[in-house]
Design an enzyme around this catalytic site. Structure first.
Site, PDB file in Angstrom:
ATOM      1  N   CYS A  95      34.132  55.252  30.899  1.00 51.96           N
ATOM      2  CA  CYS A  95      35.144  54.199  30.800  1.00 51.96           C
ATOM      3  C   CYS A  95      36.474  54.780  30.318  1.00 51.96           C
ATOM      4  CB  CYS A  95      34.629  53.055  29.922  1.00 51.96           C
ATOM      5  SG  CYS A  95      35.604  51.556  30.092  1.00 51.96           S
ATOM      6  N   HIS A 154      29.091  51.586  31.816  1.00 54.52           N
ATOM      7  CA  HIS A 154      28.627  52.060  30.504  1.00 54.52           C
ATOM      8  C   HIS A 154      27.119  52.311  30.463  1.00 54.52           C
ATOM      9  CE1 HIS A 154      32.272  51.443  28.065  1.00 54.52           C
ATOM     10  NE2 HIS A 154      32.542  50.454  28.907  1.00 54.52           N
ATOM     11  N   GLU A 169      25.516  53.886  28.242  1.00 50.96           N
ATOM     12  CA  GLU A 169      25.045  53.781  26.845  1.00 50.96           C
ATOM     13  C   GLU A 169      24.763  52.330  26.453  1.00 50.96           C
ATOM     14  OE1 GLU A 169      28.078  53.982  27.720  1.00 50.96           O
ATOM     15  OE2 GLU A 169      29.388  52.941  26.303  1.00 50.96           O
TER      16      GLU A 169
END
Lengths: 231, 78
Positions: free
Chosen positions: A85, A202, A204
């Site tokens: 990002c 994302h 994560e």
């Protein structure tokens, strides 16, 4: 495998990233943007957030922070650098990856789950996926509309450096599945040596089954396997 | 010494914000608007120095950080 997660003023996905790496069995530590020593990290991760408030342009000021000089040297020597990002935006501004980010075609901040297709698996970050897999993964960005000139796009396609593309639920690449308007539906690209990766979604935030999303988990597993730490 | 730097998208790059502004102008009755491109403006004040040196330094700033050469062009006015 040791991941150094860079913390810029305004980073806000640094903890999630450290947590995700650790949950896959890796080691992770924070690197403050004023440091210059990468402390023996095997992989540097530039996390999501709003580094330096995204003033001027996203990633434009972060790119001149002391740590970035070391990160660029590290990448130039073949080191693994992964930008997520805002981290992807920093990689573009610093020239480690080609292109630039424009404001989403909708002129709106996009904060939702979307679908991306894994286009290439021959990178240290994606070899634990099947080519063509569709991942459900969150995005959270205002400037994620990937742009590069025609020659650069052709080169990226020719060298199979588009690693992720926005798609529909069934993997179909279409304008409908391309919410931010990125050229060629690009959601992630890698460097010529395939060791620097940038992506807008994302992983994560999609790495914990208990939170209902785990399609990003194989990225950390890929990294660990790359360093021979998981069978 | 004061300088002005204008940064705008290259002509080949779509400008979604400019397009939205254009549509807004058309919708409130400015029917003659053909196109709008939105950009950034910087006013930079420098210590006393020769005009040539100021222009050199500010052009360097514009290339290095004020603009992104992938998508933007700039103009320096002293």
């Amino acid at each position: 495998m040791k991941c150094g997660v860079v913390v810029f003023p305004g980073s806000n996905c640094d903890r999630d990233t450290v947590y995700a790496v650790e949950s896959a069995g890796g080691e992770a530590f924070y690197l403050w943007h004023k440091e210059t020593n990468l402390r023996g990290a095997d992989c540097i991760i530039l996390p999501g957030g709003f580094a330096y408030g995204d003033y001027l342009r996203t990633g434009a000021i972060a790119r001149f922070s002391p740590i970035m000089k070391s990160v660029i040297d590290f990448a130039d020597k073949g080191g693994l650098v992964f930008g997520i990002c805002n981290g992807f935006q920093v990689l573009l501004e610093s020239g480690l990856l080609p292109g630039a980010m424009m404001i989403n075609k909708t002129l709106k901040f996009l904060g939702q789950d979307i679908f991306i297709r894994v286009e290439e698996t021959d990178t240290p970050y994606t070899h634990d996926y099947y080519q063509g897999s569709v991942l459900r993964i969150p995005v959270a960005h205002f400037e994620g509309n990937y742009y590069a000139d025609g020659d650069t796009l052709n080169l990226l396609e020719k060298e199979e450096r588009v690693i992720f593309r926005y798609c529909e639920r069934d993997g179909k690449i279409s304008e409908k599945g391309n919410l931010n308007g990125s050229l060629n539906n690009i959601a992630g690209i890698c460097s010529e040596n395939r060791r620097v990766l940038g992506m807008m979604p994302h992983p994560e935030r999609a790495s914990a089954p208990i939170l209902g999303k785990s399609d990003g988990f194989a990225m950390w597993k890929s990294l660990l396997k790359y360093f021979g730490e998981v069978a | 010494m004061k300088a002005r730097v204008y940064v705008s998208f290259k002509d080949s790059v779509l400008d979604p914000q400019g397009k939205a502004v254009k549509n807004a102008l058309l919708s409130i009755g400015y029917e003659k608007v053909k196109d709008v491109r939105q950009g950034k403006f910087f006013q930079i004040e420098m210590d006393d120095m020769s005009e040539a040196e100021a222009k050199r330094q500010i052009t360097e700033m514009a290339e290095k950080i004020l603009s992104n050469p992938v998508i933007e062009k700039f103009e320096v006015i002293l």
